[in-house]
Design a protein around this motif. Sequence first.
Motif, short mmCIF file in Angstrom:
data_model
loop_
_atom_site.label_atom_id
_atom_site.label_comp_id
_atom_site.label_asym_id
_atom_site.label_seq_id
_atom_site.Cartn_x
_atom_site.Cartn_y
_atom_site.Cartn_z
N ILE A 141 -13.57 -1.88 1.70
CA ILE A 141 -12.16 -1.85 1.29
C ILE A 141 -11.58 -0.46 1.50
CG2 ILE A 141 -10.62 -2.13 -0.68
CD1 ILE A 141 -12.71 -4.15 -1.77
N ALA A 142 -12.35 0.57 1.12
CA ALA A 142 -11.88 1.95 1.32
C ALA A 142 -11.68 2.23 2.81
CB ALA A 142 -12.88 2.93 0.72
N ALA A 143 -12.57 1.72 3.65
CA ALA A 143 -12.44 1.93 5.10
C ALA A 143 -11.18 1.26 5.64
CB ALA A 143 -13.68 1.40 5.82
N LEU A 144 -10.84 0.09 5.09
CA LEU A 144 -9.64 -0.61 5.56
C LEU A 144 -8.36 0.02 5.01
CD1 LEU A 144 -10.77 -4.34 5.35
CD2 LEU A 144 -10.20 -3.05 7.41
N CYS A 145 -8.46 0.73 3.88
CA CYS A 145 -7.28 1.38 3.31
C CYS A 145 -6.88 2.63 4.09
CB CYS A 145 -7.55 1.77 1.85
SG CYS A 145 -7.54 0.39 0.70
N VAL A 146 -7.82 3.22 4.82
CA VAL A 146 -7.54 4.47 5.53
C VAL A 146 -6.35 4.35 6.48
CG1 VAL A 146 -8.46 6.10 7.21
CG2 VAL A 146 -9.85 5.41 5.26
N PRO A 147 -6.24 3.31 7.31
CA PRO A 147 -5.10 3.25 8.24
C PRO A 147 -3.76 3.13 7.53
CG PRO A 147 -6.84 1.76 8.94
CD PRO A 147 -7.19 2.21 7.56
N TYR A 148 -3.76 2.69 6.26
CA TYR A 148 -2.50 2.48 5.54
C TYR A 148 -2.38 3.45 4.37
CZ TYR A 148 -3.22 -1.78 8.19
OH TYR A 148 -3.47 -2.65 9.20
N ALA A 149 -2.92 4.64 4.53
CA ALA A 149 -2.93 5.60 3.44
C ALA A 149 -1.54 6.11 3.10
CB ALA A 149 -3.84 6.79 3.80
N ALA A 150 -0.59 5.96 3.99
CA ALA A 150 0.76 6.44 3.72
C ALA A 150 1.53 5.51 2.78
CB ALA A 150 1.54 6.58 5.02
N ALA A 151 0.99 4.32 2.48
CA ALA A 151 1.66 3.40 1.55
C ALA A 151 1.72 4.02 0.16
CB ALA A 151 0.91 2.07 1.50
N ALA A 152 2.78 3.71 -0.55
CA ALA A 152 3.02 4.37 -1.84
C ALA A 152 2.33 3.69 -3.00
CB ALA A 152 4.52 4.42 -2.11
N SER A 153 1.85 2.48 -2.82
CA SER A 153 1.27 1.74 -3.94
C SER A 153 0.25 0.75 -3.43
CB SER A 153 2.36 1.00 -4.72
OG SER A 153 2.97 0.03 -3.89
N THR A 154 -0.49 0.14 -4.37
CA THR A 154 -1.44 -0.91 -4.00
C THR A 154 -0.73 -2.07 -3.33
OG1 THR A 154 -2.81 -0.28 -5.88
CG2 THR A 154 -3.25 -2.42 -4.88
N ALA A 155 0.41 -2.45 -3.89
CA ALA A 155 1.18 -3.55 -3.28
C ALA A 155 1.61 -3.19 -1.86
CB ALA A 155 2.39 -3.88 -4.15
N GLY A 156 1.95 -1.91 -1.64
CA GLY A 156 2.32 -1.48 -0.30
C GLY A 156 1.18 -1.58 0.68
N ILE A 157 -0.02 -1.19 0.24
CA ILE A 157 -1.19 -1.30 1.11
C ILE A 157 -1.48 -2.75 1.45
CG2 ILE A 157 -3.71 -1.07 1.12
CD1 ILE A 157 -3.47 1.62 -0.06
N VAL A 158 -1.45 -3.62 0.42
CA VAL A 158 -1.72 -5.03 0.66
C VAL A 158 -0.68 -5.63 1.60
CG1 VAL A 158 -1.90 -7.29 -0.44
CG2 VAL A 158 -2.89 -5.31 -1.55
N LYS A 159 0.60 -5.25 1.39
CA LYS A 159 1.66 -5.80 2.25
C LYS A 159 1.47 -5.35 3.70
CE LYS A 159 5.65 -6.33 0.50
NZ LYS A 159 7.01 -6.14 -0.08
N GLN A 160 1.11 -4.10 3.91
CA GLN A 160 0.89 -3.62 5.28
C GLN A 160 -0.36 -4.25 5.88
OE1 GLN A 160 1.64 0.53 6.28
NE2 GLN A 160 2.39 0.86 4.21
N TRP A 161 -1.40 -4.46 5.04
CA TRP A 161 -2.58 -5.17 5.51
C TRP A 161 -2.20 -6.53 6.08
CZ3 TRP A 161 -7.18 -5.12 1.54
CH2 TRP A 161 -7.89 -3.92 1.68
N LEU A 162 -1.47 -7.29 5.26
CA LEU A 162 -1.32 -8.71 5.52
C LEU A 162 -0.12 -9.04 6.40
CD1 LEU A 162 -2.05 -10.01 1.91
CD2 LEU A 162 -3.65 -9.62 3.76
N LEU A 163 0.95 -8.24 6.31
CA LEU A 163 2.17 -8.63 6.98
C LEU A 163 2.53 -7.76 8.18
CD1 LEU A 163 4.38 -9.40 3.85
CD2 LEU A 163 2.91 -10.94 5.14
N HIS A 164 1.92 -6.56 8.29
CA HIS A 164 2.30 -5.67 9.37
C HIS A 164 1.12 -5.32 10.28
CE1 HIS A 164 6.29 -5.13 7.67
NE2 HIS A 164 5.73 -4.89 6.49
#
Length: 429
Positions: free
Chosen positions: A266-289
């Motif tokens: 999970i930490a490895a997958l969060c790295v590309p989206y580290a600029a997201a401001a919140s957990t919801a932002g990371i999940v949204k970028q994971w799933l929708l972008h």
Amino acid sequence: MDWHMLLFVACVLLLAALPHIGHGSSVRADSLGLSKGVNALLLRFASGELLLLGCYAFIYGGVAAGIVAAMAVWAAVFVIWRSAAAFRSYSLTGEQGHRLDCYFTARALFFFRFFVCLLAIGRLLSIVALCAYLLQQLFHFSKYFLFIWLMYVYVFTVLAGWLGMRKVGTVLLYTVYMVMGIVPFVYYLTGGVAQQYEVLVRVVPASLNLDIALLCILFGSVLTAAAGQWLADTYVWDVVATLKQERTAMVFSMAAVCLAPLLLAIAALCVPYAAAASTAGIVKQWLLHSSSWISWPLTVALLAALSLSLSLSFHSVVQFFSYNWSRHLSWTYIISFLLVLALFVIAPLLPMRMVMFSTALIASSCFGLIVLRTEANPMGVIGMIGWICLLIITWYWGMRHNEMEAIAWNGVGSFLFTYFYQLIQKIKK
């Protein structure tokens, strides 16, 4: 992405895997060896909250959060193993709970069981609220889809009992692990590690800093919340009581080895989206972008993990009903079904931050149960009142300040309070 087709496939799988709906078999019907024991524990440990906790931990502690969270989960599994070795016949609800008489007075035992029941209901409420938030805010599903999904989980959890949870839950668990094992590996092979490092240095260099104080708080909060939740979970102790005694240490060791890489992935997958401001932002970028090859399996894994969390939380709450209505099994189904309807109406209306934080704080207070492994004088009503006061103070303080720090201090404080209370009781003798 046709989500209704996904739910239809899930219902077909449910009917194919469960030929006997409604017999409500118990976990105690089997004697669990190594493979079945590890699988049964991972059904509880590898939950949907763990995935989102990994996202939050990355935001809170940076790149090193994955390693720290994995170490905390290892420590939490070790706590459960040592507690299991101390009292294998432990039970929180039914007549099998006579061993608790050694640790609580009669009145304190009543308050303690109420406290554990409150935690089970709170955990179920937080999972339903989280599912409602993700399905409605991220995927724009209607409430009817959420209700059908709750019914799907209700069937293989409550109506099919342990057999349904083991068969369907195992498929969901394998789905989570296959995605979390393959997707990060493929992602970094195709994109390269150096490229992601350059993005971190350019966009969020603070995530590469090693703040020891923050990492210690993260370790304490994950340890106390995870260990407290598992210690107060009826499902965990049903599994522990069914494990073969000579295999208990090996089962917990294998479960810990299988669980820690999930947080690292999970930490490895969060790295590309580290600029997201919140957990919801990371999940949204994971799933929708993300590209389709990464967003589709991640979404399926998230839904599978949340289904696991929902099913095990259902199981823990229904256990309290089944012990009280064991002679009238139909009442168990009626009450649990009414509970589903109530949660369907209430959960989307509640603020998710308050529900999840309060549940995690209650779970961390159960960290003091570790002290109860030793033979000591029973804790009385005064001790329970002090324990609850500590919970209320940290809850109020944490809602105004830092949530993770409040959870860590509450868990450690509960442990120390219970330990010193028992020392005082010994001195009185």
